[in-house]
Design a protein around this motif. Structure first.
Motif, PDB file in Angstrom:
ATOM      1  N   MET A 215     -50.888 -25.773  -7.145  1.00  0.00           N
ATOM      2  CA  MET A 215     -50.087 -24.904  -6.292  1.00  0.00           C
ATOM      3  C   MET A 215     -48.659 -24.795  -6.804  1.00  0.00           C
ATOM      4  O   MET A 215     -48.084 -23.703  -6.887  1.00  0.00           O
ATOM      5  CB  MET A 215     -50.136 -25.479  -4.877  1.00  0.00           C
ATOM      6  N   LEU A 218     -48.553 -22.616  -9.905  1.00  0.00           N
ATOM      7  CA  LEU A 218     -48.765 -21.217  -9.543  1.00  0.00           C
ATOM      8  C   LEU A 218     -47.514 -20.627  -8.894  1.00  0.00           C
ATOM      9  O   LEU A 218     -47.047 -19.536  -9.261  1.00  0.00           O
ATOM     10  CB  LEU A 218     -49.939 -21.176  -8.567  1.00  0.00           C
ATOM     11  N   ILE A 222     -45.168 -17.485 -10.091  1.00  0.00           N
ATOM     12  CA  ILE A 222     -45.028 -16.277  -9.273  1.00  0.00           C
ATOM     13  C   ILE A 222     -43.570 -16.003  -8.957  1.00  0.00           C
ATOM     14  O   ILE A 222     -43.122 -14.858  -8.945  1.00  0.00           O
ATOM     15  CB  ILE A 222     -45.858 -16.442  -7.986  1.00  0.00           C
ATOM     16  N   LEU A 223     -42.784 -17.086  -8.716  1.00  0.00           N
ATOM     17  CA  LEU A 223     -41.380 -16.881  -8.370  1.00  0.00           C
ATOM     18  C   LEU A 223     -40.606 -16.225  -9.496  1.00  0.00           C
ATOM     19  O   LEU A 223     -39.709 -15.406  -9.256  1.00  0.00           O
ATOM     20  CB  LEU A 223     -40.733 -18.220  -8.013  1.00  0.00           C
ATOM     21  N   ARG A 225     -41.947 -14.441 -12.096  1.00  0.00           N
ATOM     22  CA  ARG A 225     -42.598 -13.290 -12.720  1.00  0.00           C
ATOM     23  C   ARG A 225     -41.943 -11.991 -12.251  1.00  0.00           C
ATOM     24  O   ARG A 225     -41.553 -11.855 -11.100  1.00  0.00           O
ATOM     25  CB  ARG A 225     -44.073 -13.279 -12.337  1.00  0.00           C
ATOM     26  N   ASP A 227     -42.402  -7.781 -11.904  1.00  0.00           N
ATOM     27  CA  ASP A 227     -43.453  -6.760 -11.867  1.00  0.00           C
ATOM     28  C   ASP A 227     -43.359  -5.845 -13.076  1.00  0.00           C
ATOM     29  O   ASP A 227     -42.292  -5.425 -13.452  1.00  0.00           O
ATOM     30  CB  ASP A 227     -43.322  -5.918 -10.590  1.00  0.00           C
TER      31      ASP A 227
ATOM     32  N   LEU B  28     -57.806 -16.548  -9.400  1.00  0.00           N
ATOM     33  CA  LEU B  28     -56.867 -16.569 -10.516  1.00  0.00           C
ATOM     34  C   LEU B  28     -57.484 -15.885 -11.728  1.00  0.00           C
ATOM     35  O   LEU B  28     -56.822 -15.120 -12.436  1.00  0.00           O
ATOM     36  CB  LEU B  28     -56.491 -18.015 -10.847  1.00  0.00           C
ATOM     37  N   ARG B  35     -55.720  -7.469 -14.547  1.00  0.00           N
ATOM     38  CA  ARG B  35     -54.402  -7.064 -15.013  1.00  0.00           C
ATOM     39  C   ARG B  35     -54.383  -6.737 -16.501  1.00  0.00           C
ATOM     40  O   ARG B  35     -53.322  -6.456 -17.049  1.00  0.00           O
ATOM     41  CB  ARG B  35     -53.383  -8.182 -14.736  1.00  0.00           C
ATOM     42  N   HIS B 139     -47.082  -4.834  -5.447  1.00  0.00           N
ATOM     43  CA  HIS B 139     -48.258  -5.128  -6.266  1.00  0.00           C
ATOM     44  C   HIS B 139     -48.304  -6.617  -6.525  1.00  0.00           C
ATOM     45  O   HIS B 139     -48.046  -7.081  -7.619  1.00  0.00           O
ATOM     46  CB  HIS B 139     -48.194  -4.350  -7.573  1.00  0.00           C
ATOM     47  N   ARG B 140     -48.582  -7.365  -5.484  1.00  0.00           N
ATOM     48  CA  ARG B 140     -48.556  -8.811  -5.652  1.00  0.00           C
ATOM     49  C   ARG B 140     -49.870  -9.397  -5.195  1.00  0.00           C
ATOM     50  O   ARG B 140     -49.967 -10.026  -4.151  1.00  0.00           O
ATOM     51  CB  ARG B 140     -47.407  -9.414  -4.844  1.00  0.00           C
ATOM     52  N   GLU B 142     -51.253 -11.829  -6.345  1.00  0.00           N
ATOM     53  CA  GLU B 142     -51.295 -13.283  -6.483  1.00  0.00           C
ATOM     54  C   GLU B 142     -51.020 -13.985  -5.154  1.00  0.00           C
ATOM     55  O   GLU B 142     -51.086 -15.196  -5.074  1.00  0.00           O
ATOM     56  CB  GLU B 142     -50.313 -13.764  -7.545  1.00  0.00           C
ATOM     57  N   PRO B 145     -54.360 -16.140  -3.709  1.00  0.00           N
ATOM     58  CA  PRO B 145     -54.557 -17.567  -4.006  1.00  0.00           C
ATOM     59  C   PRO B 145     -53.595 -18.466  -3.238  1.00  0.00           C
ATOM     60  O   PRO B 145     -53.995 -19.538  -2.768  1.00  0.00           O
ATOM     61  CB  PRO B 145     -54.323 -17.670  -5.513  1.00  0.00           C
ATOM     62  N   LEU B 146     -52.339 -18.026  -3.100  1.00  0.00           N
ATOM     63  CA  LEU B 146     -51.378 -18.864  -2.367  1.00  0.00           C
ATOM     64  C   LEU B 146     -51.806 -19.057  -0.921  1.00  0.00           C
ATOM     65  O   LEU B 146     -51.767 -20.158  -0.370  1.00  0.00           O
ATOM     66  CB  LEU B 146     -49.991 -18.216  -2.399  1.00  0.00           C
ATOM     67  N   VAL B 179     -43.125 -19.793  -1.119  1.00  0.00           N
ATOM     68  CA  VAL B 179     -43.219 -18.681  -2.073  1.00  0.00           C
ATOM     69  C   VAL B 179     -43.578 -17.400  -1.331  1.00  0.00           C
ATOM     70  O   VAL B 179     -43.021 -16.337  -1.612  1.00  0.00           O
ATOM     71  CB  VAL B 179     -44.266 -19.001  -3.158  1.00  0.00           C
ATOM     72  N   GLU B 185     -39.428  -9.298  -3.820  1.00  0.00           N
ATOM     73  CA  GLU B 185     -38.166  -9.705  -4.446  1.00  0.00           C
ATOM     74  C   GLU B 185     -37.072  -8.657  -4.273  1.00  0.00           C
ATOM     75  O   GLU B 185     -35.926  -8.906  -4.577  1.00  0.00           O
ATOM     76  CB  GLU B 185     -38.366 -10.064  -5.929  1.00  0.00           C
ATOM     77  N   ARG B 186     -37.432  -7.477  -3.744  1.00  0.00           N
ATOM     78  CA  ARG B 186     -36.407  -6.465  -3.499  1.00  0.00           C
ATOM     79  C   ARG B 186     -35.734  -6.653  -2.150  1.00  0.00           C
ATOM     80  O   ARG B 186     -34.705  -6.063  -1.886  1.00  0.00           O
ATOM     81  CB  ARG B 186     -37.033  -5.066  -3.555  1.00  0.00           C
TER      82      ARG B 186
END
Lengths: 227, 521
Positions: A215, A218, A222-223, A225, A227, B28, B35, B139-140, B142, B145-146, B179, B185-186
């Motif tokens: 975790m 991962l 992700i933090l 990365r 887009d 994953l 992708r 577009h996340r 991921e 999995p979290l 997370v 992130e915007r």
């Protein structure tokens, strides 16, 4: 029992403690910043006097142990105080390393050599080096020296003081009995018994910790990365 | 100690967790494959959703299977206790409760019930995320999995009977959430919420682990049963054990947001993406209360009664009054639900303070009701929220009943359930928790809690009144209503129907939850 020698060393011990602690407290106050060299010297002298008194008053067979114990204590306490009072963040991190080293010393004193090595390898070799690296990199990126600046420090000091007093008085009136039956085998084979408890008693939490590590990896990816 | 420590048959009891973790690994891999070409962004989202949903459903089915397996064990145990031609005798509920235990993890009815609920919450949150990502152009993929990793931590948390595994499970629950809060992130609000949650969460974990180390120092063991045994049989009262347990409790209170430790809740709930907030309100509360229940009911009953009961009661009373008073004048729906979450934590802590063996049953029912109402309400909020705002305000909701009658009705029903109106599941939960506390003799606390739920009616009704009775102020912003995405409709229907159905005929739920008793007083 109260021979002149014992009385002399008792006074030496108490005086050293008082001088050392009061100069440490003064060190932590901003107003006394210009005298910090002098105060630090005073703290060290007080500490030496205290340890000398302590060693002189204990039985001959335990003197070395007591001497080392107080040496490590000085590292833990001094490192901790330095870590929260140093202005330069880099120096503060170095002081934290000193404090962690002192804890590793404690582990060696109680025959937990495996924990001592883990403490040195993981905390100092891994985490703190990463810490220092992070400080240097971010200083380069933002272009200014990072300063430790904590406006709430009086409140933090009061809270820490209260917690310390609670723990201190608990420790004072506490009788700690060894609750585990300590056999020579456990003492002699510390690393083995740590391994046994990881693989037998705590096997499932140990496996679950691998999920935690997955975790963490991962989440870090992700933090950062984009887009 | 020469036999193999863990066998395959034993591992099969941890099935739901294993299924979820395996799904994470599959997710994953599929994410990487999808992708490979940038043009497949949409596809990666869809496969992520599909695989996550499939995994959660398999875990749900597996939990039902485990429940059945425990029942088979129980029948066997009963047959042993009551031989056909033996004399009749009475046994306690705990004696017949089937259990698989590895020392640190335990699988009993309670754990399986929580696993079932976590799977349910997970499915509904996955439903929520699919349209949320599309509408907000995130577009996340991921995040799936979290989400699943966090859910696996919740399941483990309900099984932990040891401070060490509890700590690791709490970390598995929280780390993905830090997370997930900063998903977009915007958005500055997302980032702020993530950082605040992380800093205070780390602080809480620090409390917990420090307390656990003190407990270990006093007892020499971290198992709940060992702590209880030590507390009963040690002659002098061990103050270091008490301080350790108080710090462990403070760590749990941080995660639960009981009042002196609640400061992070409003900002984090409001700033996080709405489906994540729903997951926090429904899932995290459920899991951490499951852990707190195990600790309180299995380790505390043999200790100084007035000490722990008094401190939990104090926290409960403070949480109720502070949460309710601060919620009274909130204009933002998400912030309102955040403060009401603090108050709800207080109500549930009343049940925790009673510490009876039936407390687990009533608290679980309360949590089911709260999770359903919370999930439904947050779904409606993310449907109604204007683009880029991710929240709705009171003055935007005027006359909503005329423009979106079904959504308004659903929102009203869920709010009534939160307020604890009869014929909703919220009422059943409150009734059971408060009557437990009454039987335990906490009369003052129960009266205080009832008065507080009367106060809470005010702010829930304020939103209902705005939707149904108050005309729109001239110049006020108006919500732009879009077509409701299918999965939102599904979540809304499931939550509202279950809230009403289980509120009117709660017998079946109560019968299931009654199997979930823990030791207690």
């Amino acid at each position: 029992m109260a021979t002149p020698v014992v009385i002399f060393f008792s006074y030496l011990l108490v005086a050293g403690l008082l001088v050392g602690v009061s100069s440490l407290i003064l060190l932590a106050i901003a107003r006394f910043r210009p005298y910090r060299r002098f105060l630090a010297t005073l703290a060290v002298l007080g500490f030496v006097a205290f340890v000398w008194g302590m060693c002189a008053l204990t039985q001959p067979g335990y003197r070395l142990l007591v001497c080392y114990f107080w040496l490590f204590t000085a590292a833990v306490v001094g490192g901790g105080v330095g870590c929260v009072t140093m202005r330069n963040v880099f120096h503060a991190a170095l002081m934290l390393i000193l404090s962690l080293l002192g804890v590793a010393g404690y582990f060696i004193l109680v025959n937990a050599e495996f924990l001592a090595m883990v403490q040195v390898i993981i905390y100092i070799g891994g985490i703190m080096v990463l810490f220092l690296f992070g400080i240097m990199v971010s200083q380069n990126i933002i272009g200014t020296q990072l300063k430790q600046n904590t406006p709430q420090s009086p409140w933090a000091a009061i809270c820490a003081g209260v917690l310390f007093m609670v723990m201190f008085f608990t420790g004072l009136f506490m009788t700690l009995k060894p609750t585990l039956t300590v056999t020579p085998d456990v003492l002699g084979n510390n690393t083995g018994s740590v391994g046994w408890s990881l693989m037998a008693t705590y096997a499932l939490p140990f496996e679950v910790a691998s999920v935690l590590l997955l975790m963490a990896m991962l989440g870090a990816i992700i933090l950062v990365r984009k887009d | 100690m020469s036999q193999p420590v863990i066998t395959l048959q034993q591992i099969s009891y941890l099935g739901p967790v294993l299924v979820i973790v395996l799904t994470v690994l599959v997710l994953l891999m599929t994410d990487v494959i999808c992708r490979l070409r940038p043009s497949r962004q949409g596809l990666s989202l869809l496969t992520g959703f599909g695989v996550a949903l499939g995994g959660s459903i398999v875990a749900l089915v597996y939990s039902i299977f485990l429940w059945h397996r425990l029942t088979v064990l129980k029948v066997g145990k009963l047959a042993e206790l009551f031989p056909v031609n033996g004399p009749p005798r009475s046994v306690s509920a705990m004696e017949t409760s089937p259990v698989w235990s590895s020392g640190t993890l335990v699988v009993d009815y309670f754990a399986v019930f929580v696993c079932l609920l976590v799977c349910g919450v997970l499915i509904l949150v996955c439903f929520n995320f699919k349209p949320y990502l599309r509408i907000n152009k995130l577009h996340r993929s991921e995040l799936f999995p979290l989400l699943l990793l966090s859910a696996s931590g919740m399941m483990l948390l309900s099984m932990s009977r040891d401070l060490l595994s509890t700590f690791i499970s709490i970390e598995i629950v929280s780390l993905p959430l830090y997370v997930l809060c900063g998903l977009n992130e915007r958005s500055r609000a997302n980032q702020e919420s993530s950082l605040k949650y992380f800093l205070l969460g780390a602080f809480g974990s620090g409390f917990f682990i420090y307390g656990a180390s003190l407990v270990y120092g006093a007892v020499g063991h971290m198992n709940y049963a060992a702590i209880a045994y030590f507390a009963k049989h040690s002659l002098e009262s061990s103050s270091i054990l008490m301080i350790g347990l108080a710090l462990v409790g403070a760590g749990l209170a941080f995660k639960l947001a009981l009042v002196p430790f609640h400061a992070w809740v409003p900002d984090v709930y409001q700033g996080a993406p709405t489906p994540v907030t729903a997951f926090m309100a429904a899932g995290v509360k459920l899991a951490v209360f499951a852990a707190a229940l195990r600790l309180v009911l299995e380790a505390f009953p043999l200790m100084d009664l007035s000490f722990w009961r008094g401190s939990i009661s104090l926290l409960a009373a403070l949480s109720m009054v502070v949460g309710n008073l601060l919620a009274l004048h909130q204009m933002s729906a998400k912030r309102l639900l955040a403060y009401s979450a603090i108050a709800h934590t207080g109500y549930i802590a009343v049940g925790l303070a009673s510490g009876l063996s039936t407390s687990a049953t009533s608290i679980l029912i309360y949590l089911v009701g709260y999770a359903l109402a919370g999930l439904g309400a947050f779904t409606l909020i993310s449907y109604l929220a204007p683009d880029g705002q991710d929240d709705i305000y009171l003055d935007e909701m005027h006359e909503l009943s005329k423009r979106a009658p079904v959504s308004a009705l659903a929102f009203a029903i869920l709010m009534l359930s939160m307020a604890g109106f009869p014929l909703t599941l919220g009422f059943v939960g409150k009734l059971m928790v408060f009557s437990d506390a009454w039987r335990a003799g906490l009369y003052g606390l129960v009266i205080f809690a009832v008065l507080n739920s009367v106060i809470s009616v005010y702010y829930y009704l304020r939103f209902i009144l705005a939707m149904y009775m108050q005309p729109k102020a001239p110049g006020a912003a108006e919500l732009v209503l879009k077509r409701m995405p299918g999965t939102y409709i599904l979540t809304g229907i499931i939550t509202v129907v279950l809230t009403l159905l289980l509120g009117v005929i709660p017998h079946m739920l109560i019968a299931w939850a009654q199997s979930c008793q823990l030791a207690g007083l």
